[in-house]
Design an enzyme around this catalytic site. Structure first.
Site, PDB file in Angstrom:
ATOM      1  N   ASP A   1       0.905  -1.182  -0.104  1.00 51.08           N
ATOM      2  CA  ASP A   1      -0.053  -0.094  -0.068  1.00 51.08           C
ATOM      3  C   ASP A   1       0.779   1.342  -0.117  1.00 51.08           C
ATOM      4  O   ASP A   1       1.988   0.984   0.297  1.00 51.08           O
ATOM      5  CB  ASP A   1      -0.930  -0.121   1.161  1.00 51.08           C
TER       6      ASP A   1
ATOM      7  N   ASP B   1      -1.160  -0.907   5.861  1.00 48.80           N
ATOM      8  CA  ASP B   1      -1.624  -0.402   7.326  1.00 48.80           C
ATOM      9  C   ASP B   1      -3.173  -0.132   7.590  1.00 48.80           C
ATOM     10  O   ASP B   1      -3.376  -0.144   8.761  1.00 48.80           O
ATOM     11  CB  ASP B   1      -1.057   0.880   7.400  1.00 48.80           C
TER      12      ASP B   1
ATOM     13  N   ASP C   1      -0.257   5.137   1.151  1.00 50.81           N
ATOM     14  CA  ASP C   1      -0.304   6.190   2.035  1.00 50.81           C
ATOM     15  C   ASP C   1      -0.582   5.306   3.347  1.00 50.81           C
ATOM     16  O   ASP C   1      -1.589   4.589   3.664  1.00 50.81           O
ATOM     17  CB  ASP C   1      -1.728   6.869   1.981  1.00 50.81           C
TER      18      ASP C   1
END
Length: 218
Positions: free
Chosen positions: A9, A170, A11
């Site tokens: 991922d 995250d 961001d």
């Protein structure tokens, strides 16, 4: 033998971009005459595509309003970039070393993100990371996470099989996307969702520091 593929991922996993995301979201809601969501709520939708994110943040609005808010967000972000008003989006500490460690162990690297093609390209170029990744999948060409489309395309482009692929992210959306694609899910705690949410969404392992990533992927 199929290659090993580690898909990141962006961001909250590669870079800390929450300040700009929150500012652009607040500008979009202000322009629409709506109260801005709390920043904690905004951080909670990072990783979703924009229309899906607006549906979470403004559940009482209809689809047309969600689409309009998504466009307003894009305009706000582009204006911030054009005015050189973006806050720094730093790489997380130890991230480059983690990429080096994985690459030296013959992992191919990719990205699957809710960012646009343009936004991801600019960010990777800024940090000198473009050439490290063999596949880049964005919201411009895929349904929102947790739909597995990004990971399926990444594996096809890299020539990887699900049992040789990991998704590193995250958020619970990343973990759910990994499960949907049949790949291992590696959560990281330095981003925007709590560790317990990562486990609940199906994480196979969770890294608390970047230097733990290679061990989690092994």
């Amino acid at each position: 033998m199929p290659p090993r593929l580690a898909v990141f991922d962006c961001d909250g996993t590669l870079v800390d971009s929450q300040a700009n995301i929150c500012r652009a979201m607040e500008a979009a809601f202000a322009g629409a005459g709506l109260p801005a969501p709390a920043r904690e709520s905004i951080r909670g939708i990072v990783g979703l595509s924009l229309i899906e994110a607006m549906a979470v943040l403004a559940p009482a609005a209809g689809p047309a309003r969600h689409a309009a808010l998504a466009e307003d967000y894009k305009v706000a972000f582009q204006r911030m970039r054009a005015e050189a008003a973006l806050d720094p989006e730093p790489l997380y500490h130890g991230l480059v070393d983690a990429l080096d460690t994985l690459a030296s162990a013959d992992w191919r690297l990719g990205v699957a993100t809710g960012k646009s093609d343009r936004g991801l390209a600019l960010l990777l170029a800024h940090h000198g990371l473009t050439e490290r990744f063999v596949t880049l999948q964005t919201a411009d060409r895929h349904p929102s996470k947790p739909h597995p489309s990004m990971l399926l395309a990444a594996m096809a482009q890299a020539g990887a099989a699900p049992h040789m692929t990991v998704m590193i992210g995250d958020t619970s959306f990343d973990m759910a996307m990994a499960r949907a694609a049949g790949v291992r899910a590696i959560g990281v705690t330095w981003g925007y969702h709590r560790e317990e949410a990562l486990w609940a969404a199906g994480a196979d392992a969770v890294a608390r520091r970047c230097d733990e990533l290679a061990g989690c992927c092994a």
